[in-house]
Design an enzyme around this catalytic site. Structure first.
Site, PDB file in Angstrom:
ATOM      1  CB  ILE A   1       5.358  -5.298   7.296  1.00 57.09           C
ATOM      2  CG1 ILE A   1       5.828  -6.746   7.115  1.00 57.09           C
ATOM      3  CG2 ILE A   1       5.446  -4.544   5.969  1.00 57.09           C
ATOM      4  CD1 ILE A   1       4.990  -7.557   6.137  1.00 57.09           C
ATOM      5  CE1 TYR A  10      -1.738  -4.605   5.828  1.00 59.74           C
ATOM      6  CE2 TYR A  10      -1.470  -4.291   3.457  1.00 59.74           C
ATOM      7  CZ  TYR A  10      -1.522  -3.776   4.737  1.00 59.74           C
ATOM      8  OH  TYR A  10      -1.363  -2.429   4.933  1.00 59.74           O
ATOM      9  NE  ARG A  18      -3.782   2.083   3.705  1.00 60.27           N
ATOM     10  CZ  ARG A  18      -3.651   3.250   3.088  1.00 60.27           C
ATOM     11  NH1 ARG A  18      -4.432   3.535   2.056  1.00 60.27           N
ATOM     12  NH2 ARG A  18      -2.758   4.133   3.474  1.00 60.27           N
ATOM     13  CB  THR A  69      -0.917   0.002   1.235  1.00 55.99           C
ATOM     14  OG1 THR A  69      -1.661  -1.205   1.270  1.00 55.99           O
ATOM     15  CG2 THR A  69      -1.865   1.184   1.202  1.00 55.99           C
ATOM     16  CB  THR A  70       3.842   2.162   2.028  1.00 61.11           C
ATOM     17  OG1 THR A  70       3.163   1.841   3.242  1.00 61.11           O
ATOM     18  CG2 THR A  70       4.721   3.366   2.279  1.00 61.11           C
ATOM     19  CE  LYS A  85       1.660  -4.147   6.932  1.00 61.54           C
ATOM     20  NZ  LYS A  85       1.879  -3.314   5.719  1.00 61.54           N
ATOM     21  CE1 TYR A 104     -16.476   0.748  -3.548  1.00 61.01           C
ATOM     22  CE2 TYR A 104     -16.944  -1.099  -5.011  1.00 61.01           C
ATOM     23  CZ  TYR A 104     -17.232   0.182  -4.573  1.00 61.01           C
ATOM     24  OH  TYR A 104     -18.258   0.891  -5.136  1.00 61.01           O
TER      25      TYR A 104
END
Length: 293
Positions: free
Chosen positions: A206, A135, A140, A46-47, A164, A109
């Site tokens: 992470i 994850y 998000r 994502t980052t 994660k 989503y």
């Protein structure tokens, strides 16, 4: 998966002023993280502003990181999405030979049920030639992967080796640690609570801030893993103000401002993200200056 114990960093994708990928800056960030002592690198999470990168640009990022790393640290690749068939197709066709594991986000989503999340990762696990790190980041994805679902996946698929956990809910993290299979790794995805989760039995983090302050942050994590609590929390307290700041106006805008302050990369982000405002930029600059004295 001993290579996943300790500090992994979720690399940013640096951009030039014209929003093209800054390959030289990305190489500098990789070297800065490696030289700072982190244990592994995470590519296209994502980052990395993965959602705004084209397929060709993702290939550029992957190639740049592989070249800059030169085999020094294990690499983890982000391969996830909310179209299960598309994720499976990527796992079946992509050259993953340079990577030690994949990091796959819970579908966003669509808001699947727990059974839907299980079936998605069942398909991912069956398609992946590499170990899979689940994850969970409900802030998000708008859906929380519950501990029972994680444990079910870990028990059913040998290549589902870690999670994660970025719910920010330490109680949920503790439940995972309590119920997980023996060798399954619970990796923090939250910089501020990572040390607490590690002291409860977690295997590492992470991190976002870890790439901006790799020496200090990775040392804090190692101290935590070695049960040197007082020394670890001293570093936590020294970094805590900046951890808050880099997420204050969104990730990765904050950590990119750290890199600009360090002179490593520009703070440019792609829409719909925007750079941090002047007030926050000045506070981050001041923190970086004090830290480097």
């Amino acid at each position: 998966m001993q290579s996943l114990i300790g500090t992994g960093v979720a690399l940013v994708t640096p951009f030039k002023e014209d929003f093209s990928i800054d390959i030289e800056a990305l190489s500098r960030i990789v070297n800065f993280s490696v030289d700072g002592g982190v244990e592994y690198l995470v590519v296209l999470g994502t980052t990395a502003e993965n959602a705004t990168l084209s397929a060709a640009e993702k290939e550029v990022v992957i190639a740049t990181v592989i070249e800059a790393n030169k085999g020094r640290l294990p690499l983890v690749l982000g391969v996830g999405g909310n179209n299960t068939m598309e994720v499976v197709a990527e796992l079946q066709t992509r050259d993953l030979s340079a990577f030690s594991a994949i990091l796959s986000v819970s579908p966003y989503y669509n808001k699947p049920t727990q059974e839907g999340i299980y079936q998605h990762f069942k398909a991912v696990a069956e398609a992946s030639p590499l170990p899979v790190i689940l994850y969970n980041v409900p802030g998000r994805t708008s859906s929380n992967m519950l501990p029972a679902t994680v444990v079910r996946l870990a028990n059913d698929f040998k290549n589902v080796v870690a999670i994660k956990e970025a719910s920010g809910d330490l109680v949920q993290g503790f439940q995972l640690l309590k119920t997980k299979p023996k060798d399954f790794l619970v990796i923090s995805g939250d910089d501020m609570t990572a040390l607490s989760l590690i002291l409860a039995g977690g295997s590492g983090v992470i991190s976002v801030i870890g790439q901006g302050f790799p020496a200090a942050f990775s040392e804090m994590i190692r101290l935590g893993l070695n049960r040197k609590v007082d020394q670890a929390f001293q570093i936590q307290y020294e970094l805590s103000d900046c951890i808050d700041m880099i997420f204050e106006q969104g990730n990765p805008a904050g950590i990119k401002q750290v890199f600009q302050s360090l002179g490593i990369a520009r703070n440019t982000v792609r829409l719909p993200l925007v750079t941090v405002d002047d007030s926050l930029a000045n506070r981050i600059d001041l923190f970086v200056q004090k830290s480097n004295r």
